[in-house]
Design a protein around this motif. Structure first.
Motif, PDB file in Angstrom:
ATOM      1  N   HIS A  97      23.189 -30.115 -40.565  1.00 30.87           N
ATOM      2  CA  HIS A  97      23.925 -28.912 -40.913  1.00 30.87           C
ATOM      3  C   HIS A  97      25.286 -29.256 -41.528  1.00 30.87           C
ATOM      4  CE1 HIS A  97      20.979 -27.388 -37.956  1.00 30.87           C
ATOM      5  NE2 HIS A  97      20.990 -26.315 -38.729  1.00 30.87           N
ATOM      6  N   LEU A  98      25.819 -28.266 -42.218  1.00 31.01           N
ATOM      7  CA  LEU A  98      27.101 -28.411 -42.899  1.00 31.01           C
ATOM      8  C   LEU A  98      27.905 -27.141 -42.654  1.00 31.01           C
ATOM      9  CD1 LEU A  98      28.600 -30.334 -45.004  1.00 31.01           C
ATOM     10  CD2 LEU A  98      27.751 -28.753 -46.745  1.00 31.01           C
ATOM     11  N   CYS A  99      29.134 -27.290 -42.186  1.00 29.95           N
ATOM     12  CA  CYS A  99      30.013 -26.131 -42.021  1.00 29.95           C
ATOM     13  C   CYS A  99      31.079 -26.149 -43.111  1.00 29.95           C
ATOM     14  CB  CYS A  99      30.650 -26.099 -40.637  1.00 29.95           C
ATOM     15  SG  CYS A  99      31.669 -27.526 -40.230  1.00 29.95           S
ATOM     16  N   VAL A 100      31.407 -24.964 -43.620  1.00 34.65           N
ATOM     17  CA  VAL A 100      32.296 -24.847 -44.772  1.00 34.65           C
ATOM     18  C   VAL A 100      33.292 -23.720 -44.527  1.00 34.65           C
ATOM     19  CG1 VAL A 100      32.441 -24.465 -47.270  1.00 34.65           C
ATOM     20  CG2 VAL A 100      30.426 -25.603 -46.300  1.00 34.65           C
ATOM     21  N   ILE A 101      34.541 -23.950 -44.878  1.00 31.52           N
ATOM     22  CA  ILE A 101      35.577 -22.917 -44.898  1.00 31.52           C
ATOM     23  C   ILE A 101      35.970 -22.693 -46.347  1.00 31.52           C
ATOM     24  CG2 ILE A 101      37.924 -22.293 -44.235  1.00 31.52           C
ATOM     25  CD1 ILE A 101      36.246 -22.325 -41.833  1.00 31.52           C
ATOM     26  N   ASP A 102      35.920 -21.434 -46.812  1.00 31.45           N
ATOM     27  CA  ASP A 102      36.314 -21.176 -48.187  1.00 31.45           C
ATOM     28  C   ASP A 102      37.771 -20.725 -48.254  1.00 31.45           C
ATOM     29  OD1 ASP A 102      36.449 -18.499 -47.502  1.00 31.45           O
ATOM     30  OD2 ASP A 102      34.805 -17.848 -48.788  1.00 31.45           O
TER      31      ASP A 102
ATOM     32  N   HIS B 266      39.078 -16.502 -45.055  1.00 29.82           N
ATOM     33  CA  HIS B 266      38.669 -17.887 -44.793  1.00 29.82           C
ATOM     34  C   HIS B 266      37.349 -17.919 -44.017  1.00 29.82           C
ATOM     35  CE1 HIS B 266      43.065 -18.233 -45.476  1.00 29.82           C
ATOM     36  NE2 HIS B 266      42.689 -19.310 -46.139  1.00 29.82           N
ATOM     37  N   MET B 267      36.311 -17.512 -44.745  1.00 30.98           N
ATOM     38  CA  MET B 267      34.985 -17.393 -44.139  1.00 30.98           C
ATOM     39  C   MET B 267      34.457 -18.759 -43.688  1.00 30.98           C
ATOM     40  SD  MET B 267      34.454 -14.151 -44.308  1.00 30.98           S
ATOM     41  CE  MET B 267      32.726 -14.123 -43.837  1.00 30.98           C
ATOM     42  N   LEU B 268      33.941 -18.798 -42.474  1.00 30.32           N
ATOM     43  CA  LEU B 268      33.265 -19.974 -41.936  1.00 30.32           C
ATOM     44  C   LEU B 268      31.764 -19.758 -42.072  1.00 30.32           C
ATOM     45  CD1 LEU B 268      32.925 -22.611 -40.280  1.00 30.32           C
ATOM     46  CD2 LEU B 268      33.211 -21.210 -38.212  1.00 30.32           C
ATOM     47  N   THR B 269      31.091 -20.664 -42.761  1.00 33.48           N
ATOM     48  CA  THR B 269      29.639 -20.577 -42.915  1.00 33.48           C
ATOM     49  C   THR B 269      29.000 -21.879 -42.438  1.00 33.48           C
ATOM     50  OG1 THR B 269      29.874 -21.314 -45.230  1.00 33.48           O
ATOM     51  CG2 THR B 269      29.663 -18.946 -44.837  1.00 33.48           C
ATOM     52  N   VAL B 270      27.839 -21.737 -41.843  1.00 34.13           N
ATOM     53  CA  VAL B 270      27.053 -22.888 -41.390  1.00 34.13           C
ATOM     54  C   VAL B 270      25.758 -22.901 -42.190  1.00 34.13           C
ATOM     55  CG1 VAL B 270      25.942 -24.021 -39.437  1.00 34.13           C
ATOM     56  CG2 VAL B 270      28.061 -22.723 -39.088  1.00 34.13           C
ATOM     57  N   TRP B 271      25.409 -24.069 -42.728  1.00 31.93           N
ATOM     58  CA  TRP B 271      24.270 -24.198 -43.633  1.00 31.93           C
ATOM     59  C   TRP B 271      23.286 -25.251 -43.143  1.00 31.93           C
ATOM     60  CZ3 TRP B 271      24.252 -21.322 -48.291  1.00 31.93           C
ATOM     61  CH2 TRP B 271      25.449 -20.654 -48.576  1.00 31.93           C
ATOM     62  N   ASP B 272      22.017 -24.940 -43.266  1.00 32.36           N
ATOM     63  CA  ASP B 272      20.984 -25.978 -43.230  1.00 32.36           C
ATOM     64  C   ASP B 272      20.881 -26.471 -44.663  1.00 32.36           C
ATOM     65  OD1 ASP B 272      18.675 -27.511 -43.247  1.00 32.36           O
ATOM     66  OD2 ASP B 272      17.625 -26.220 -41.826  1.00 32.36           O
ATOM     67  N   TRP B 273      21.647 -27.504 -44.973  1.00 29.75           N
ATOM     68  CA  TRP B 273      21.869 -27.854 -46.379  1.00 29.75           C
ATOM     69  C   TRP B 273      20.608 -28.368 -47.064  1.00 29.75           C
ATOM     70  CZ3 TRP B 273      21.059 -32.780 -48.118  1.00 29.75           C
ATOM     71  CH2 TRP B 273      21.047 -33.821 -47.183  1.00 29.75           C
ATOM     72  N   GLN B 274      19.692 -28.974 -46.307  1.00 33.70           N
ATOM     73  CA  GLN B 274      18.463 -29.465 -46.934  1.00 33.70           C
ATOM     74  C   GLN B 274      17.556 -28.317 -47.369  1.00 33.70           C
ATOM     75  OE1 GLN B 274      17.229 -32.079 -43.735  1.00 33.70           O
ATOM     76  NE2 GLN B 274      17.784 -33.891 -44.934  1.00 33.70           N
ATOM     77  N   LYS B 275      17.614 -27.206 -46.647  1.00 37.25           N
ATOM     78  CA  LYS B 275      16.838 -26.025 -47.015  1.00 37.25           C
ATOM     79  C   LYS B 275      17.643 -25.067 -47.879  1.00 37.25           C
ATOM     80  CE  LYS B 275      14.023 -26.101 -42.807  1.00 37.25           C
ATOM     81  NZ  LYS B 275      13.625 -25.322 -41.587  1.00 37.25           N
ATOM     82  N   LYS B 276      18.914 -25.382 -48.067  1.00 40.42           N
ATOM     83  CA  LYS B 276      19.808 -24.553 -48.871  1.00 40.42           C
ATOM     84  C   LYS B 276      19.919 -23.138 -48.303  1.00 40.42           C
ATOM     85  CE  LYS B 276      20.829 -23.655 -53.748  1.00 40.42           C
ATOM     86  NZ  LYS B 276      20.275 -23.692 -55.140  1.00 40.42           N
ATOM     87  N   SER B 277      19.892 -23.030 -46.990  1.00 36.88           N
ATOM     88  CA  SER B 277      19.909 -21.715 -46.346  1.00 36.88           C
ATOM     89  C   SER B 277      21.164 -21.571 -45.491  1.00 36.88           C
ATOM     90  CB  SER B 277      18.663 -21.527 -45.472  1.00 36.88           C
ATOM     91  OG  SER B 277      18.630 -22.480 -44.430  1.00 36.88           O
ATOM     92  N   LYS B 278      21.748 -20.388 -45.553  1.00 36.96           N
ATOM     93  CA  LYS B 278      22.926 -20.081 -44.750  1.00 36.96           C
ATOM     94  C   LYS B 278      22.468 -19.599 -43.380  1.00 36.96           C
ATOM     95  CE  LYS B 278      25.351 -16.538 -45.990  1.00 36.96           C
ATOM     96  NZ  LYS B 278      26.289 -15.683 -46.749  1.00 36.96           N
ATOM     97  N   VAL B 279      22.914 -20.299 -42.344  1.00 40.03           N
ATOM     98  CA  VAL B 279      22.467 -20.006 -40.984  1.00 40.03           C
ATOM     99  C   VAL B 279      23.371 -18.978 -40.315  1.00 40.03           C
ATOM    100  CG1 VAL B 279      21.965 -20.998 -38.722  1.00 40.03           C
ATOM    101  CG2 VAL B 279      21.496 -22.316 -40.798  1.00 40.03           C
ATOM    102  N   ALA B 280      24.687 -19.124 -40.492  1.00 36.33           N
ATOM    103  CA  ALA B 280      25.624 -18.223 -39.822  1.00 36.33           C
ATOM    104  C   ALA B 280      26.865 -18.069 -40.693  1.00 36.33           C
ATOM    105  CB  ALA B 280      25.998 -18.756 -38.443  1.00 36.33           C
ATOM    106  N   GLU B 281      27.548 -16.934 -40.489  1.00 38.14           N
ATOM    107  CA  GLU B 281      28.755 -16.658 -41.269  1.00 38.14           C
ATOM    108  C   GLU B 281      29.668 -15.760 -40.468  1.00 38.14           C
ATOM    109  OE1 GLU B 281      29.907 -15.205 -45.783  1.00 38.14           O
ATOM    110  OE2 GLU B 281      28.098 -14.410 -44.824  1.00 38.14           O
ATOM    111  N   ILE B 282      30.977 -16.021 -40.540  1.00 38.84           N
ATOM    112  CA  ILE B 282      31.942 -15.206 -39.804  1.00 38.84           C
ATOM    113  C   ILE B 282      33.317 -15.383 -40.426  1.00 38.84           C
ATOM    114  CG2 ILE B 282      32.609 -16.964 -38.120  1.00 38.84           C
ATOM    115  CD1 ILE B 282      32.574 -14.721 -35.990  1.00 38.84           C
TER     116      ILE B 282
END
Length: 862
Positions: free
Chosen positions: A406-411, A416-432
């Motif tokens: 997984h990969l977590c990202v702050i934009d 300053h949205m926090l998103t968690v990604w299953d990067w190999q599937k290119k899918s966003k798992v969670a966002e807040i």
């Protein structure tokens, strides 16, 4: 205003529809006049995007020309007040026609309008005008208001406007060319025969179509030889138009429109037919060899050592992999705009980099995103977040407990949205949403896969990730002082969280279990268990070493401190002030440490032996670049006041010197012994290229200098300034003595580029308002009025971005700022172009047709 614009457009673009400027007043005065109203409506249909484009061109050029000829017009009126006025008006009208349409006036109408219909509309408009003259005198104010946008500034300057002579004396039929005035003091329009109009219409239809492709685009109009003779674009004195027409035999020329401004370029004598010119893609290819610089000034935690022995870091839109032992670089070029953050996968092979938002050459938004790529093959594995992130990616991190799935990202959005990604599937798992305050760091807990920590301005948050939800727990500072910024994160071997803040404090956060509401079980709360004073000033970066020890980097004190397993300081070393403060610390080979600094240095060394520079660059915008005439050296100058001489073979810095003010341009003397550097205040320096000693100082004006150019033999130096002048100096003593020779005056905006002719006789220059002017230097630096005299000059260098040989490099729809620099190769076969979108392109030289370039590579770095 909307009614006024079509009126003025018809003056400049429709000699057949001579009386359209009265249509509004007709409608206002006589609602029963059906014919007049129909005429006005039909004319308005013609006012489409093409008319607006030509209107812009005419207005821009007329205003410039009126300023130049104001004094001359006044003298003509005094000498011949009665007979000179009609001739003057005809000249003014011709100026407007020439620069706002195709070479022949009649060809400016839409091809869909029949000639017979044009005459009908013109007659209707005229009849309406005659009826208007029979109305009460009080109606004249309305009539003048309807023509306010058609007013000619030169005619306004007349002390006593003529009382509408041609409207009463000239017939409405079109047997001979006439001058017609529709109201006192108004600009005039030229009419001609229907047969003549019809002939020119057919001959210029292709040119018309080319002009009207897009209102805001760069446009080209090929000009026939005869038409060019009749409507020469360069009008120095409008009152002498007839003399110029008789003597001008330049041949063909073309026009390119930039922001509505016409740019005239004469075809060289060896070009017989413009449409037969064939330009192919150049056989040469571009490959990025080396980048000088590193982005540490406004970034952090962006230097790492890979198992390949390479240091990975970024600058502009390029991620660099630098092998300092072999002195080689590799580059990941997948990004479309500046990279802002970097994270290394637990396997130390895959890398994630996040970029800012940008704009492409067509004005489309380039969305911020994250790229995951392989550091061995440099292949992109995944692109994440297109359309999700706003403004840019501020920080990111791979998960550790689940092997980096997984990969977590702050934009950089307001929330300053926090998103968690299953990067190999290119899918966003969670966002807040996290907070409206600045977020500086994000990290997965190394042993607890469900815990994510974020920190920034006055906060640290502990997030519990469960499926597609994220729950926030705020760190409790309790009795400890709350810092302004929690700048960095790390993890101790026992799972405790370590933070460094702006007060120079290390805080250890431990998770405790407390009882909550009965029946809802317990929840974990992170509290401070220990505080350590580490640095004077901020703690900018933390690095957990392989052996469990800790490295910290300070801001104000510029210290690197080594801490043992119990967080007791063991070793420390101070980085010299010339390198700046610490921004990144990473573990190198053996006992080595890698350091990134705020002045864009990357240092490598040990606590025992000190540090050496591996990477360095400018710390602010780079403006000036000059190449040595025969050595593998080049010089750069920038806003940071640094002047740097680089070796392009060894990729090392030869020397550097600090100027009193920022440098903006530079050029080497042909002997290679000295280099001239222009600054932002009008001063320019001459430095010895070997010793960097100051040879000479001069001042020209008090505005920024934009270009320095020596002649091929080194006897003259031209200095282009933002005060619109080009200063010319004679040069002696092998570039060590300078004396003012003259000043080129005539540009209406700041100088951007210039080039010399081989015999030092002519200068070609471009300006900020897209002018191409030519200067005769032996004749007192005078402006050459007949620009076709220089159409066959073989310029020693070609750096001007506007000219017949290079105008094909401009993209369609350009607003004039897309191309920053241009240079022709020494073999005169290739043009290199640097654009405003971080790309370098190759074109074949000459490039007189659009869309014939080799696709560029995006760098945006030095």
């Amino acid at each position: 205003m909307e009614d006024g614009l079509p009126c003025l457009a018809s003056v400049c673009n429709s000699s057949a529809l001579t009386n359209f400027c009265t249509d509004d007043s007709i409608s206002a005065a006589s609602t029963s006049d059906v014919q007049d109203r129909l005429s006005a409506l039909e004319l308005r249909v013609q006012q489409q995007e093409d008319e607006i484009t030509v209107l812009k061109a005419a207005l821009a050029d007329v205003l410039r020309r009126l300023a130049i000829s104001e004094d001359h017009v006044a003298s003509v009126r005094k000498s011949a007040p009665s007979k000179g006025q009609p001739g003057l008006r005809e000249a003014i009208s011709m100026s407007c026609i020439t620069n706002g349409s195709t070479g022949n006036r009649k060809s400016s109408h839409s091809p869909a309008v029949p000639i017979a219909r044009k005459e009908t509309l013109s007659s209707a408009a005229k009849s309406g005008t005659e009826k208007k003259k029979e109305k009460l005198q009080g109606q004249r104010e309305k009539k003048e208001d309807s023509h306010s946008n058609d007013q000619n500034p030169q005619t306004q300057a007349s002390p006593s406007p003529s009382p509408q002579p041609s409207a009463q004396t000239h017939p409405t039929h079109r047997q001979t060319p006439e001058v017609k005035s529709s109201a006192p003091g108004k600009s005039v329009k030229r009419s001609s025969t229907v047969e003549k109009s019809h002939g020119s219409w057919e001959s210029s239809e292709d040119s018309r179509n080319k002009l009207m492709r897009a209102a805001s685009a760069s446009k080209l109009i090929p000009k026939g030889g005869k038409n060019a003779d009749k409507h020469k674009d360069v009008i120095v004195s409008q009152a002498k138009i007839s003399t110029r027409e008789k003597n001008s035999q330049e041949g063909e020329y073309i026009k390119m429109f930039m922001r509505g401004r016409p740019i005239t370029m004469f075809l060289p004598s060896d070009v017989d037919k413009y449409y037969e010119i064939k330009t192919e893609l150049p056989p040469e290819k571009l490959k990025l060899e080396w980048i000088y610089g590193y982005r540490g000034r406004d970034c952090r935690a962006n230097v790492y050592l890979l198992p390949t022995g390479e240091i990975v870091y970024f600058i502009a839109s390029v991620v660099v992999l630098f092998n300092y032992e072999e002195r080689t670089q590799r580059h990941y070029l997948g990004h479309t705009d500046c990279v802002k953050c970097l994270a290394v996968h637990p396997d130390k092979i895959r890398i994630a980099t996040g970029q800012l938002a940008g704009v492409d050459k067509d004005g489309r938004l380039l969305h911020p995103h994250v790229r995951v790529w392989d550091s061995v093959s440099l292949m992109t594995l995944q692109v994440i977040g297109l359309g999700t992130f706003e403004r840019g990616v501020g920080c990111l991190d791979f998960s550790k407990a689940d092997s980096g799935m997984h990969l977590c990202v702050i934009d950089d959005s307001n929330e300053h949205m926090l998103t968690v990604w299953d990067w190999q599937k290119k899918s966003k798992v969670a966002e807040i949403k996290t907070t409206n305050e600045v977020v500086l760091a994000v990290a997965f807990h190394p042993t607890d896969k469900d815990t994510i920590i974020t920190s920034g301005k006055s906060h640290i948050f502990f997030w519990t990730w469960n499926g597609n939800s994220l729950a926030r727990k705020q760190g409790i500072f309790g009795k400890y002082e709350k810092p302004k910024f929690v700048q960095c994160l790390a993890f101790l071997g026992n799972g405790e969280v370590l933070t460094g803040d702006s007060g120079g404090i290390l805080l250890i956060w431990s998770r405790t279990t407390v009882e909550t509401t009965p029946g809802k079980g317990s929840k974990g709360v992170y509290q401070i268990s220990r505080q350590i004073k580490a640095h004077d000033g901020s703690v900018f970066t933390l690095c957990q070493m392989r052996n469990g020890m800790l490295l910290t980097g300070g801001g104000k004190d510029r210290k690197i401190i080594l801490w043992d397993h119990d967080l007791n300081p063991e070793r420390e070393i101070e980085v010299p002030d010339q390198y700046g403060t610490i921004r990144a610390v990473a573990e190198g080979k053996a006992d080595q440490v890698l350091i990134g600094t705020s002045r864009n240095f990357i240092l490598r060394g040990t606590f025992n032996d000190g540090f050496q520079v591996e990477v360095q660059g400018h710390t602010d915008e780079l403006w000036g670049l000059g190449t040595h005439p025969f050595k593998d050296l080049f010089l750069t100058c920038a806003q940071d006041r640094q002047v740097c001489m680089w070796n392009s073979v060894d990729h090392t810095l030869e020397w550097t010197r600090l100027l009193d003010e920022p440098g903006h341009c530079a050029d080497f003397h042909p002997s290679g012994t000295v280099v001239a550097i222009g600054t932002h205040s009008g001063r320019w320096f001459v430095l010895d290229a070997e010793t960097r000693d100051l040879v000479s100082i001069h001042t020209d004006g008090n505005e920024q200098l934009s270009v320095m150019r020596y002649t091929v033999d080194g006897t003259f130096l031209a200095v282009g300034s933002h005060d619109n002048f080009i200063y010319v100096y004679t040069v002696t003593d092998n570039g060590r003595k300078y004396s003012r020779y003259g000043k080129c005056s005539g540009h209406s905006s700041y100088i951007t580029h210039l080039d010399w002719s081989p015999e030092n006789k002519f200068i070609m220059s471009n300006s900020g308002d897209y002018e191409i002017l030519y200067w005769n230097i032996p004749d007192g630096c005078k402006l050459i009025r007949n620009r076709s005299e220089c159409k066959d000059v073989d310029w020693v260098t070609y750096t001007c971005v506007l000219g017949f040989q290079v105008f094909g490099v401009w993209p369609e729809g350009s607003d004039g700022t897309d191309i920053n620099a241009l240079i022709r190769s020494h073999n005169r076969k290739v043009i290199a172009v640097a654009d405003d979108f971080c790309k370098v392109h190759l074109f074949q030289y000459p490039c007189s047709k659009a869309k014939v370039c080799l696709n560029g590579l995006a760098y945006g770095a030095m």
